[in-house]
Design an enzyme around this catalytic site. Sequence first.
Site, short mmCIF file in Angstrom:
data_model
loop_
_atom_site.label_atom_id
_atom_site.label_comp_id
_atom_site.label_asym_id
_atom_site.label_seq_id
_atom_site.Cartn_x
_atom_site.Cartn_y
_atom_site.Cartn_z
N ASP A 138 1.19 -8.24 -1.35
CA ASP A 138 -0.22 -7.83 -1.31
C ASP A 138 -0.35 -6.40 -1.81
O ASP A 138 0.35 -5.50 -1.33
CB ASP A 138 -0.76 -7.89 0.13
CG ASP A 138 -2.20 -7.39 0.20
OD1 ASP A 138 -3.08 -8.13 -0.26
OD2 ASP A 138 -2.43 -6.27 0.69
N TYR B 40 -4.28 1.35 -4.77
CA TYR B 40 -3.09 1.91 -4.11
C TYR B 40 -2.35 2.79 -5.10
O TYR B 40 -1.71 2.30 -6.04
CB TYR B 40 -2.17 0.80 -3.58
CG TYR B 40 -2.79 -0.05 -2.46
CD1 TYR B 40 -3.93 0.37 -1.77
CD2 TYR B 40 -2.23 -1.26 -2.10
CE1 TYR B 40 -4.49 -0.39 -0.76
CE2 TYR B 40 -2.79 -2.04 -1.08
CZ TYR B 40 -3.91 -1.60 -0.42
OH TYR B 40 -4.46 -2.36 0.58
N TRP C 25 0.84 -1.21 0.00
CA TRP C 25 0.00 0.00 0.00
C TRP C 25 0.88 1.26 0.00
O TRP C 25 0.70 2.16 -0.83
CB TRP C 25 -0.94 -0.01 1.22
CG TRP C 25 -1.87 1.16 1.33
CD1 TRP C 25 -2.17 2.07 0.35
CD2 TRP C 25 -2.64 1.53 2.49
NE1 TRP C 25 -3.09 2.99 0.84
CE2 TRP C 25 -3.40 2.69 2.14
CE3 TRP C 25 -2.77 1.01 3.78
CZ2 TRP C 25 -4.25 3.32 3.05
CZ3 TRP C 25 -3.64 1.64 4.67
CH2 TRP C 25 -4.37 2.79 4.30
N HIS D 139 -12.32 -6.15 -1.69
CA HIS D 139 -11.59 -5.18 -0.89
C HIS D 139 -12.47 -4.53 0.19
O HIS D 139 -13.01 -3.45 -0.01
CB HIS D 139 -11.01 -4.11 -1.81
CG HIS D 139 -9.90 -3.32 -1.20
ND1 HIS D 139 -9.07 -2.51 -1.95
CD2 HIS D 139 -9.45 -3.20 0.08
CE1 HIS D 139 -8.20 -1.92 -1.16
NE2 HIS D 139 -8.41 -2.32 0.08
N1 LIG Z 1 -8.44 -2.80 3.44
C1 LIG Z 1 -7.38 -3.54 3.17
O1 LIG Z 1 -7.49 -4.55 2.55
C2 LIG Z 1 -6.05 -3.10 3.69
C3 LIG Z 1 -5.95 -2.03 4.59
C4 LIG Z 1 -4.72 -1.73 5.15
C5 LIG Z 1 -3.60 -2.44 4.77
N2 LIG Z 1 -3.70 -3.47 3.86
C6 LIG Z 1 -2.52 -4.25 3.44
O2 LIG Z 1 -1.74 -4.57 4.58
C7 LIG Z 1 -0.41 -4.06 4.41
C8 LIG Z 1 0.21 -3.69 5.74
O3 LIG Z 1 -0.56 -2.73 6.42
P1 LIG Z 1 -0.14 -1.19 6.47
O4 LIG Z 1 0.89 -0.94 5.42
O5 LIG Z 1 -1.40 -0.42 6.46
O6 LIG Z 1 0.46 -1.02 7.92
P2 LIG Z 1 1.71 -1.64 8.71
O7 LIG Z 1 2.29 -2.76 7.95
O8 LIG Z 1 1.21 -1.89 10.08
O9 LIG Z 1 2.69 -0.39 8.78
C9 LIG Z 1 3.48 -0.07 7.66
C10 LIG Z 1 4.27 1.22 7.89
O10 LIG Z 1 5.08 1.14 9.04
C11 LIG Z 1 6.35 1.77 8.78
N3 LIG Z 1 7.35 0.68 8.87
C12 LIG Z 1 7.31 -0.53 8.28
N4 LIG Z 1 8.36 -1.29 8.63
C13 LIG Z 1 9.09 -0.55 9.46
C14 LIG Z 1 10.30 -0.77 10.14
N5 LIG Z 1 10.93 -1.94 10.06
N6 LIG Z 1 10.80 0.21 10.92
C15 LIG Z 1 10.15 1.39 11.04
N7 LIG Z 1 9.01 1.66 10.41
C16 LIG Z 1 8.47 0.72 9.62
C17 LIG Z 1 6.26 2.37 7.40
O11 LIG Z 1 5.74 3.72 7.43
P3 LIG Z 1 6.58 4.97 7.98
O12 LIG Z 1 8.01 4.73 7.75
O13 LIG Z 1 6.02 6.15 7.25
O14 LIG Z 1 6.21 5.06 9.45
C18 LIG Z 1 5.22 1.48 6.75
O15 LIG Z 1 4.56 2.09 5.67
C19 LIG Z 1 -0.61 -2.87 3.43
O16 LIG Z 1 0.59 -2.49 2.81
C20 LIG Z 1 -1.62 -3.48 2.49
O17 LIG Z 1 -0.98 -4.35 1.58
C21 LIG Z 1 -4.91 -3.79 3.33
#
Ligand SMILES: NC(=O)c1ccc[n+]([C@@H]2O[C@H](COP(=O)([O-])OP(=O)(O)OC[C@H]3O[C@@H](n4cnc5c(N)ncnc54)[C@H](OP(=O)(O)O)[C@@H]3O)[C@@H](O)[C@H]2O)c1
Length: 327
Positions: free
Chosen positions: A51, A56, A21, A121
């Site tokens: 994913d 996105y 995303w 979705h």
């Molecule tokens: N409705 C749906 O279906 C839906 C909704 C949400 C997500 N998703 C899917 O789930 C995936 C994961 O969820 P998410 O991206 O929303 O949230 P997440 O994985 O909980 O958080 C990702 C964010 O955390 C930070 N980060 C990641 N790894 C890190 C690390 N090792 N150290 C420090 N900061 C780090 C980055 O942003 P910063 O560096 O800016 O802090 C990154 O963009 C999405 O990419 C998407 O594919 C689907």
Amino acid sequence: MKYRTLGRTGWQVSEISFGAWAIGGSWGTVSDDDAIAALHKALDLGINFIDTADVYGDGRSERLIAQVLKERSEEVYVATKAGRRLNPHVAEGYNRENLTAFVERSLKNLDTDALDLVQLHCPPTACYYQPEVFGIMDDLVQAGKIKHYGISVEKVEEALKGIEYHNVKTVQIIFNMFRHRPSELFFKEAQSRMIGILARVPLASGLLTGKMSKQSTFADDDHRKFNRHGEAFDVGETFSGVPYETGLDAVEEIRSILPEGVTIAQFALRWTLMFDAVTCAIPGAKNPKQAEDNAYSSDLPAFTAEQMAKIRYIYDHYVRDSVHHRW
Ligand SMILES: NC(=O)c1ccc[n+]([C@@H]2O[C@H](COP(=O)([O-])OP(=O)(O)OC[C@H]3O[C@@H](n4cnc5c(N)ncnc54)[C@H](OP(=O)(O)O)[C@@H]3O)[C@@H](O)[C@H]2O)c1
């Protein structure tokens, strides 16, 4: 990297996979170079499941993935999603004409003849009570446009209803140290049907990395600013729906039991893998450093019973009241 079977697809997928995303949009600026380097790093470290979604960055995420996969020879599974291009986003929109058009567009963006996995979705709850929606997905499989389909859900109740449709192979749901409820009833039901489970938002939008503070600021085009109160989409997608300052307090408790040499992000990701029902966590990563940090969590030792109990305590004490009954 270790691998787990993605339900009845039979695919062996990396237990830490890649959420794409943030490399699309809605997370502040991420350059093409960083996005491409993050994907390459993930694949270099054995990640073989990505994913994404058609929305996105309005297709940018899918197109970047296609670009990177052209330069790679290993087998990589790409899961995308359909439905959120609808405006208004209503159950009636999940019809044959629209779903077919969304799939055709993802086929173009991903530059492939058949999509590996298409997830509805986070459709409106009413969709789960309309067998014809799942019939359309069956027809798209029959037509060779998609190999498998699944659902991405907001609520445990939607997941429980969705897996009644036999050809739903996967469920994507928010599951992390701040969201325990899926592990109560849903995991057991999913396991009995051999459903693959993708744990999304495993870092609670970055809160569970321990790098945020009361002073942290976010860009205007970052959902952690523009959706803080659910202004654009379900508030549960932003910081898992946990009030920001409550989340910060809970993270400090987690920090107090962090094993040496492990980052909070790695610890949080490893926790999701303690549940056999989970096939993989799909953390987002904006650059190679994050992708690498996250990938290594697969190598960490299992949590002790004491550590599990402490995370449960932190959930019950800080977070439960704001999320448990909602999702
Ligand atoms: N409705 C749906 O279906 C839906 C909704 C949400 C997500 N998703 C899917 O789930 C995936 C994961 O969820 P998410 O991206 O929303 O949230 P997440 O994985 O909980 O958080 C990702 C964010 O955390 C930070 N980060 C990641 N790894 C890190 C690390 N090792 N150290 C420090 N900061 C780090 C980055 O942003 P910063 O560096 O800016 O802090 C990154 O963009 C999405 O990419 C998407 O594919 C689907």
